[in-house]
Design a protein around this motif. Structure first.
Motif, short mmCIF file in Angstrom:
data_model
loop_
_atom_site.label_atom_id
_atom_site.label_comp_id
_atom_site.label_asym_id
_atom_site.label_seq_id
_atom_site.Cartn_x
_atom_site.Cartn_y
_atom_site.Cartn_z
N LEU A 33 14.39 21.45 44.94
CA LEU A 33 15.42 22.21 44.21
C LEU A 33 15.89 21.46 42.98
CD1 LEU A 33 17.70 23.86 46.87
CD2 LEU A 33 16.28 24.96 45.18
N VAL A 34 16.06 20.16 43.09
CA VAL A 34 16.49 19.36 41.94
C VAL A 34 15.46 19.43 40.83
CG1 VAL A 34 16.90 16.99 41.16
CG2 VAL A 34 18.03 17.83 43.19
N ILE A 35 14.20 19.33 41.17
CA ILE A 35 13.12 19.39 40.17
C ILE A 35 13.05 20.76 39.53
CG2 ILE A 35 10.61 19.32 39.89
CD1 ILE A 35 10.63 17.03 41.96
N LEU A 36 13.20 21.81 40.33
CA LEU A 36 13.11 23.16 39.78
C LEU A 36 14.34 23.56 38.96
CD1 LEU A 36 11.54 25.17 42.72
CD2 LEU A 36 10.49 24.59 40.55
N LEU A 37 15.51 23.04 39.30
CA LEU A 37 16.74 23.49 38.66
C LEU A 37 17.24 22.58 37.54
CD1 LEU A 37 18.74 24.76 41.74
CD2 LEU A 37 17.41 26.08 40.10
N THR A 38 16.54 21.51 37.23
CA THR A 38 16.97 20.62 36.15
C THR A 38 16.73 21.29 34.80
OG1 THR A 38 16.44 18.68 37.46
CG2 THR A 38 16.63 18.37 35.10
N PRO A 39 17.79 21.45 34.01
CA PRO A 39 17.61 22.07 32.69
C PRO A 39 17.22 21.06 31.63
CG PRO A 39 19.92 21.74 33.10
CD PRO A 39 19.20 21.28 34.33
N ALA A 40 16.49 21.52 30.64
CA ALA A 40 16.12 20.70 29.49
C ALA A 40 16.37 21.51 28.23
CB ALA A 40 14.65 20.29 29.57
N GLN A 41 16.73 20.82 27.17
CA GLN A 41 16.97 21.49 25.91
C GLN A 41 15.65 21.92 25.30
OE1 GLN A 41 19.16 19.02 23.23
NE2 GLN A 41 20.12 20.77 22.23
N ILE A 42 15.59 23.17 24.87
CA ILE A 42 14.34 23.71 24.35
C ILE A 42 13.99 23.08 23.00
CG2 ILE A 42 13.17 25.80 23.60
CD1 ILE A 42 14.92 27.34 25.57
N GLU A 43 14.89 23.15 22.06
CA GLU A 43 14.69 22.61 20.72
C GLU A 43 15.84 21.68 20.39
OE1 GLU A 43 12.46 23.60 18.06
OE2 GLU A 43 11.21 24.73 19.46
N ILE A 44 15.55 20.68 19.59
CA ILE A 44 16.61 19.78 19.16
C ILE A 44 17.53 20.54 18.21
CG2 ILE A 44 17.11 17.66 17.89
CD1 ILE A 44 14.41 16.62 18.84
#
Length: 96
Positions: A33-44
């Motif tokens: 769940l942690v791996i699937l739900l971690t958000p990342a910024q798409i573009e700087i």
């Protein structure tokens, strides 16, 4: 609204996968769940976020961009989530 449906579907899929095994183990369920739900910024510079795992796969396969910028949130959240899980487990064993 996208994140709500994504979180519900990730919870459901992970739960169904781990309930199909004979012994339900909480640690792999939690880490998945942690791996699937971690958000990342798409573009700087933009405020759009996407799941880090799928952003990484998209960048590698379609854009052929091998940047570690997307892996940075995963590298921070997975060890901290593992630490928190072990801390809660030791607290539970000691006091309950």
């Amino acid at each position: 609204m996208f994140w709500f449906f994504y979180i519900v579907s990730a919870l459901t899929a992970t739960y169904l996968v781990f309930m199909s095994s004979k012994k339900f183990n909480l640690l792999p369920f939690y880490l998945c769940l942690v791996i699937l739900l971690t958000p990342a910024q798409i573009e700087i510079g933009l405020e759009g976020y996407a799941p880090a795992l799928f952003s990484l796969v998209f960048n590698i396969i379609l854009e052929q961009d091998y940047s570690l910028r997307v892996l940075r949130p995963l590298a921070l959240t997975v060890p901290s989530a593992l630490f928190i899980f072990l801390l809660v487990l030791s607290f539970k064993r000691k006091f309950f």
